[in-house]
Design an enzyme around this catalytic site. Structure first.
Site, short mmCIF file in Angstrom:
data_model
loop_
_atom_site.label_atom_id
_atom_site.label_comp_id
_atom_site.label_asym_id
_atom_site.label_seq_id
_atom_site.Cartn_x
_atom_site.Cartn_y
_atom_site.Cartn_z
N SER A 128 0.83 -1.21 0.00
CA SER A 128 0.00 0.00 0.00
C SER A 128 0.86 1.26 0.00
O SER A 128 1.97 1.27 0.54
CB SER A 128 -0.87 0.00 1.26
OG SER A 128 -1.44 1.26 1.48
N TYR A 153 -2.06 -0.53 10.12
CA TYR A 153 -2.32 -1.04 8.76
C TYR A 153 -1.05 -0.91 7.91
O TYR A 153 -0.61 -1.88 7.29
CB TYR A 153 -3.48 -0.26 8.12
CG TYR A 153 -3.62 -0.53 6.64
CD1 TYR A 153 -4.03 -1.78 6.19
CD2 TYR A 153 -3.34 0.46 5.69
CE1 TYR A 153 -4.15 -2.04 4.82
CE2 TYR A 153 -3.46 0.21 4.34
CZ TYR A 153 -3.87 -1.04 3.90
OH TYR A 153 -3.98 -1.29 2.55
N1 NAD Z 1 -8.52 -0.17 -2.43
C1 NAD Z 1 -7.44 0.57 -2.22
O1 NAD Z 1 -7.42 1.78 -2.43
C2 NAD Z 1 -6.17 -0.08 -1.73
C3 NAD Z 1 -5.02 0.73 -1.58
C4 NAD Z 1 -3.85 0.16 -1.14
C5 NAD Z 1 -3.80 -1.19 -0.85
N2 NAD Z 1 -4.92 -1.96 -0.98
C6 NAD Z 1 -4.82 -3.38 -0.66
O2 NAD Z 1 -5.31 -4.12 -1.77
C7 NAD Z 1 -5.92 -5.32 -1.31
C8 NAD Z 1 -7.34 -5.42 -1.84
O3 NAD Z 1 -8.07 -4.30 -1.34
P1 NAD Z 1 -9.60 -4.05 -1.65
O4 NAD Z 1 -9.79 -2.60 -1.75
O5 NAD Z 1 -10.04 -4.94 -2.75
O6 NAD Z 1 -10.23 -4.53 -0.26
P2 NAD Z 1 -11.53 -5.41 0.05
O7 NAD Z 1 -11.75 -5.31 1.52
O8 NAD Z 1 -12.64 -5.02 -0.86
O9 NAD Z 1 -11.07 -6.88 -0.34
C9 NAD Z 1 -10.44 -7.76 0.55
C10 NAD Z 1 -11.17 -9.08 0.54
O10 NAD Z 1 -10.46 -9.98 1.37
C11 NAD Z 1 -11.37 -10.71 2.13
N3 NAD Z 1 -10.72 -11.08 3.39
C12 NAD Z 1 -10.31 -10.24 4.38
N4 NAD Z 1 -9.80 -10.93 5.40
C13 NAD Z 1 -9.87 -12.24 5.04
C14 NAD Z 1 -9.49 -13.45 5.68
N5 NAD Z 1 -8.95 -13.46 6.91
N6 NAD Z 1 -9.71 -14.62 5.05
C15 NAD Z 1 -10.27 -14.63 3.81
N7 NAD Z 1 -10.66 -13.53 3.17
C16 NAD Z 1 -10.45 -12.34 3.78
C17 NAD Z 1 -12.56 -9.80 2.37
O11 NAD Z 1 -13.76 -10.54 2.60
C18 NAD Z 1 -12.60 -8.99 1.08
O12 NAD Z 1 -13.52 -9.53 0.17
C19 NAD Z 1 -5.81 -5.29 0.21
O13 NAD Z 1 -4.64 -5.97 0.57
C20 NAD Z 1 -5.65 -3.82 0.52
O14 NAD Z 1 -4.99 -3.61 1.74
C21 NAD Z 1 -6.09 -1.42 -1.41
#
Ligand code: NAD
Length: 336
Positions: A128, A153
């Site tokens: 991130s 985080y």
């Molecule tokens: N969206 C952003 O702007 C952004 C920015 C930087 C980093 N990220 C990273 O990208 C990745 C995806 O983010 P996103 O926005 O799609 O988030 P999101 O929360 O929509 O997707 C994460 C998914 O992982 C699943 N999950 C969480 N914990 C779990 C567990 N213990 N076991 C099984 N499934 C689990 C959740 O149910 C969810 O569907 C994450 O690692 C997030 O930290 C996202």
């Protein structure tokens, strides 16, 4: 990379990525426990788009469950693993820190072990922009140190990069960490600004604007993120022959380990983002100006030179185009 494990496949990025991988004719096992950090119905609806494909299998497993994750790696031979499951969100890490430890740390070790023991060729994982923490030199470069996180985080994401390095060093596991910069677009996350703002404006409620609006973000459209991840999957990190322990470059390594920024390489003012949203909705927002939130950073801006050099791709979607596509999706999904 024909057979892939995508964790977080029912999540915002995981769902969009999996759709593209299936279009390309790849086999995907999507691990997701559909937890209730935000509305699980949105996760179920995303999953419903993937399930009709004969090339997709859903594994309803908690990433932190060591035995179940090991059993999954015993059942399939994955060429590559893309880890997008995480406890996301900066602000929530002040409320429920243990959730970050369980999924982002314990879960990540479970994945590393699965990859190590089953001959996975490439582990790609979400890091991130928040790892840049207290850094102020812009644009943020992977070659700068990121040792001053300002939220748990961010620390958990930085920890992933460090843990991955040990497996690349010890076991030759090829690992690539992707530092995503504020991702937005259709099927987005309800806890993020664009979603919260849109919902509030359409319901006639004020929007909360933190740091009195003095925020800048490198907003990155979901399709650009997906394109970047897809290219990275097939691009194995090579050891950097010029890496020197006397002057260690934080962005490369002597072992098959890399980190990349994936951002739009364009700093936008939050107030401009809101203005674009107002134009797309045809409605003005009532703004509730508030101080900076703990754990947050005032600005992000990605240097993407390494990404461009390695995979010949640079995100380019403007917020005018991307926000409009989000609004169109939102109105359609919620029938507004
Ligand atoms: N969206 C952003 O702007 C952004 C920015 C930087 C980093 N990220 C990273 O990208 C990745 C995806 O983010 P996103 O926005 O799609 O988030 P999101 O929360 O929509 O997707 C994460 C998914 O992982 C699943 N999950 C969480 N914990 C779990 C567990 N213990 N076991 C099984 N499934 C689990 C959740 O149910 C969810 O569907 C994450 O690692 C997030 O930290 C996202």
């Amino acid at each position: 990379m024909k057979t892939l494990l995508v964790t977080g496949a029912a999540g915002f990025i995981g769902h969009n990525l999996t759709l593209q991988l299936l279009r390309q004719g790849r086999q995907v096992v999507g691990l997701d426990n559909l937890n209730d950090y935000y509305d699980p119905q949105l996760k179920r609806d995303r999953l419903a788009q993937l399930l009709p494909s004969a090339s997709f299998t859903h594994a309803d497993i908690d990433l932190a469950d060591r035995d179940q994750v090991a059993a999954l790696f015993g059942e399939y031979r994955f060429d590559a693993v893309v880890n997008l499951a995480a406890q996301a969100g900066v602000r929530y890490s002040l409320i429920n820190p243990h959730s970050y430890v369980d999924t982002n740390l314990v879960g990540f070790v479970n994945l590393l072990e699965g990859c190590r023991h089953s001959g996975v060729r490439h582990l790609v994982y979400a890091s991130s922009s928040s790892v840049y923490g207290a850094n102020t030199r812009m644009p943020f470069s992977v070659h700068d140190n990121v040792d001053h996180p300002v939220s748990l985080y961010a620390a958990s994401k930085k920890a992933n990069e460090l843990m991955a390095h040990t497996y690349s060093h010890l076991f030759g596991l090829a690992t690539t960490g992707l530092r995503f910069f504020t991702v937005y677009g259709p099927w987005g996350r309800p806890d993020m600004a664009l979603f919260l703002f849109t919902k509030a404006i359409l319901e006639g409620r004020p929007i909360n604007v933190f740091n009195n609006g003095n925020m800048e973000r490198d907003f990155t459209y979901i399709d650009d993120i997906v394109e970047g991840v897809v290219r990275v999957i097939d691009h194995l990190p090579r050891p950097d022959g010029s890496w020197n322990g006397d002057a260690p470059d934080p962005g490369t390594s002597y072992c098959p380990w890399r980190v990349f920024n994936i951002g739009n390489n364009h700093k936008e003012k939050l107030m401009r983002y809101i203005e674009v949203l107002e134009e797309c909705l045809g409605q003005k927002a009532e703004k509730n100006f508030l101080p900076m939130q703990d754990g947050d950073v005032p600005a992000t801006y990605a240097n993407v030179d390494d990404l461009v050099r390695e995979i010949d791709f640079k995100p380019a979607t403007s917020i005018e185009e991307g926000v409009q596509r989000f609004v169109d999706w939102y109105r359609d999904y919620y029938r507004i």
